[in-house]
Design a protein around this motif. Sequence first.
Motif, short mmCIF file in Angstrom:
data_model
loop_
_atom_site.label_atom_id
_atom_site.label_comp_id
_atom_site.label_asym_id
_atom_site.label_seq_id
_atom_site.Cartn_x
_atom_site.Cartn_y
_atom_site.Cartn_z
N ALA A 58 0.88 -1.19 0.00
CA ALA A 58 0.00 0.00 0.00
C ALA A 58 0.91 1.22 0.00
CB ALA A 58 -0.86 0.02 1.26
N SER A 59 0.33 2.38 -0.20
CA SER A 59 1.11 3.59 0.07
C SER A 59 0.83 3.98 1.53
CB SER A 59 0.75 4.71 -0.92
OG SER A 59 -0.48 5.28 -0.57
N GLY A 60 1.49 5.02 2.01
CA GLY A 60 1.41 5.38 3.43
C GLY A 60 0.00 5.61 3.93
N THR A 61 -0.85 6.17 3.08
CA THR A 61 -2.23 6.46 3.49
C THR A 61 -2.95 5.19 3.97
OG1 THR A 61 -2.24 8.20 1.81
CG2 THR A 61 -4.36 7.60 2.74
N GLY A 62 -2.60 4.07 3.38
CA GLY A 62 -3.19 2.79 3.81
C GLY A 62 -2.96 2.56 5.30
N ALA A 83 -1.50 19.71 5.12
CA ALA A 83 -2.41 18.96 4.24
C ALA A 83 -2.49 17.48 4.59
CB ALA A 83 -1.95 19.12 2.79
N PHE A 84 -1.38 16.90 5.01
CA PHE A 84 -1.41 15.46 5.26
C PHE A 84 -2.00 15.12 6.62
CE2 PHE A 84 1.53 16.05 1.78
CZ PHE A 84 0.93 15.21 0.86
N ALA A 85 -1.86 16.05 7.55
CA ALA A 85 -2.54 15.89 8.84
C ALA A 85 -4.05 15.98 8.61
CB ALA A 85 -2.08 16.97 9.81
N GLU A 133 5.60 17.78 7.93
CA GLU A 133 4.54 18.16 6.99
C GLU A 133 5.16 18.47 5.63
OE1 GLU A 133 1.73 18.34 5.72
OE2 GLU A 133 0.43 17.75 7.35
N THR A 134 4.93 17.59 4.70
CA THR A 134 5.53 17.72 3.37
C THR A 134 4.96 18.93 2.64
OG1 THR A 134 5.35 15.34 3.45
CG2 THR A 134 6.20 16.27 1.43
N SER A 135 3.76 19.35 3.04
CA SER A 135 3.15 20.50 2.37
C SER A 135 3.82 21.81 2.79
CB SER A 135 1.65 20.56 2.68
OG SER A 135 1.42 20.54 4.07
N VAL A 160 1.97 8.41 14.72
CA VAL A 160 2.79 9.42 14.05
C VAL A 160 3.02 9.05 12.58
CG1 VAL A 160 5.03 10.61 14.05
CG2 VAL A 160 3.92 10.05 16.23
N ASP A 161 2.71 9.99 11.71
CA ASP A 161 3.00 9.87 10.29
C ASP A 161 4.39 10.46 10.07
OD1 ASP A 161 3.40 11.05 7.68
OD2 ASP A 161 1.28 10.86 7.24
N ALA A 162 5.30 9.59 9.62
CA ALA A 162 6.65 10.07 9.29
C ALA A 162 6.93 9.72 7.83
CB ALA A 162 7.67 9.45 10.22
N THR A 183 5.50 5.01 7.56
CA THR A 183 6.15 5.72 6.45
C THR A 183 5.83 5.04 5.13
OG1 THR A 183 8.18 6.86 5.83
CG2 THR A 183 8.40 4.54 6.41
N SER A 184 6.23 5.71 4.04
CA SER A 184 6.03 5.19 2.68
C SER A 184 7.40 4.93 2.05
CB SER A 184 5.30 6.21 1.81
OG SER A 184 4.10 6.65 2.40
N SER A 185 7.41 4.06 1.06
CA SER A 185 8.69 3.68 0.45
C SER A 185 9.30 4.76 -0.45
CB SER A 185 8.50 2.40 -0.38
OG SER A 185 7.42 2.55 -1.30
N GLN A 186 8.46 5.65 -0.99
CA GLN A 186 8.92 6.52 -2.09
C GLN A 186 9.54 7.84 -1.64
OE1 GLN A 186 5.79 6.08 -1.20
NE2 GLN A 186 4.55 7.90 -1.43
N LYS A 187 9.85 7.95 -0.36
CA LYS A 187 10.40 9.24 0.12
C LYS A 187 11.84 9.02 0.61
CE LYS A 187 6.05 11.08 0.26
NZ LYS A 187 5.53 12.19 -0.45
N CYS A 188 12.03 9.06 1.93
CA CYS A 188 13.41 9.01 2.44
C CYS A 188 14.07 7.65 2.22
CB CYS A 188 13.43 9.36 3.92
SG CYS A 188 12.90 11.04 4.22
N1 PLP Z 1 1.76 11.91 4.88
C1 PLP Z 1 2.70 12.73 4.41
C2 PLP Z 1 3.44 13.61 5.37
C3 PLP Z 1 2.97 12.77 3.04
O1 PLP Z 1 3.91 13.59 2.55
C4 PLP Z 1 2.25 11.95 2.16
C5 PLP Z 1 2.48 11.99 0.71
O2 PLP Z 1 3.18 12.81 0.18
C6 PLP Z 1 1.29 11.10 2.71
C7 PLP Z 1 1.07 11.10 4.06
C8 PLP Z 1 0.54 10.17 1.85
O3 PLP Z 1 1.42 9.13 1.53
P1 PLP Z 1 1.15 8.14 0.33
O4 PLP Z 1 1.06 8.97 -0.90
O5 PLP Z 1 2.35 7.22 0.37
O6 PLP Z 1 -0.12 7.43 0.63
#
Ligand code: PLP
Length: 356
Positions: A58-62, A83-85, A133-135, A160-162, A183-188
Amino acid sequence: MSRMFVPGPVDVADEVLQAQAAPMLPHRSKEFETIFRRASEKAQQLFYTKYRVFLAAASGTGLQEAAIRNFVHKRVLSVVNGAFADRWYEVAVYNGKEVDELAFDWNIPASPDRIADTVKKGGFEALTIVHNETSTGLQNPVKEIAEAVHTVAPDTLIFVDAVSSLGGAKIEMDAWGIDMLLTSSQKCLALPPGLALGAVSDRAMKKAETVENRGWYFDLVRMEKHRLKDSSPATPAMSLIYALDFQLDRILAEGLENRFARHSAMAKRVQEWADAHDLSMYAPDGFRSQTVTTIKNDRGISISDLNTFLKQREMRIANGYGQLKEKTFRIAHMGETQMEDIEKLLEAMEEYLKKS
Ligand code: PLP
């Protein structure tokens, strides 16, 4: 060489891409189970945890959704300053939970005192917060927040979302008392997208057993039963697990502290460059991300023009996110990106600014 100064998906090293090309195996074979376990055990070092790390296709949102469905009967508090919070808040709402939003302006770090005051009023089973916060390029003081919450409401679980910081900044899950860190695979981690990693404390796992309607795909109790046999209920993203196993060796060989220092030095360099060019940072000093810098577009630069210019040099940066589009722009410095890549980018940006 890094080309993508966007906060994910980031560039993936050729050898890591190659690791995905290993032949398929039956996923219930000893050979694959060994790789699955090995990757998950190595990942514990990144999370600074003795607890389990789930590897989800899944991606992190999962896993944001998994946290809500598995560990919350009813009431949850979402701390929102980006935005992600806000997405995590929505995930809780759409899963039918009673969710209170504790909002802060997007350019202000979440306050441990205000969070503690809210939690003290009682009744929250859990709290969601985004570390990085990536935004906005703002890093919340999660350690201090966890400490404040533990003091006033020790039973409240902390999620915690990292997604855009784990592996690029130090987050000590066990020492800080975090119950789920994802966390998600496609970042750090600089892997292709499609894999989510989430570590969960024992007390959260215990609670999950009492929560109804955890769903099926992200039922972590079910996943735990399989994990204990080095497996997963559904077919894992095998190629990504191969790449994760390989990439974790590279990350650990660099050394976690060295990796964090590399990110922090690049962040500092980008901030200094921005300062020197009459551009200010969106996040306040002391709370700036070390993996992505969000810069206010004080000079009214056309970000899309700038990116067209950069793309001719095989580079790209990110526009502001959502409501911050064109008002800010973002330079990511995560994953494989090195200082010399940043220097090359800044040189090109300088050239653009001079001619425009
Ligand atoms: N949380 C943060 C801080 C993000 O930057 C992102 C995506 O950029 C997400 C959640 C969502 O992650 P994903 O796109 O892997 O589901």
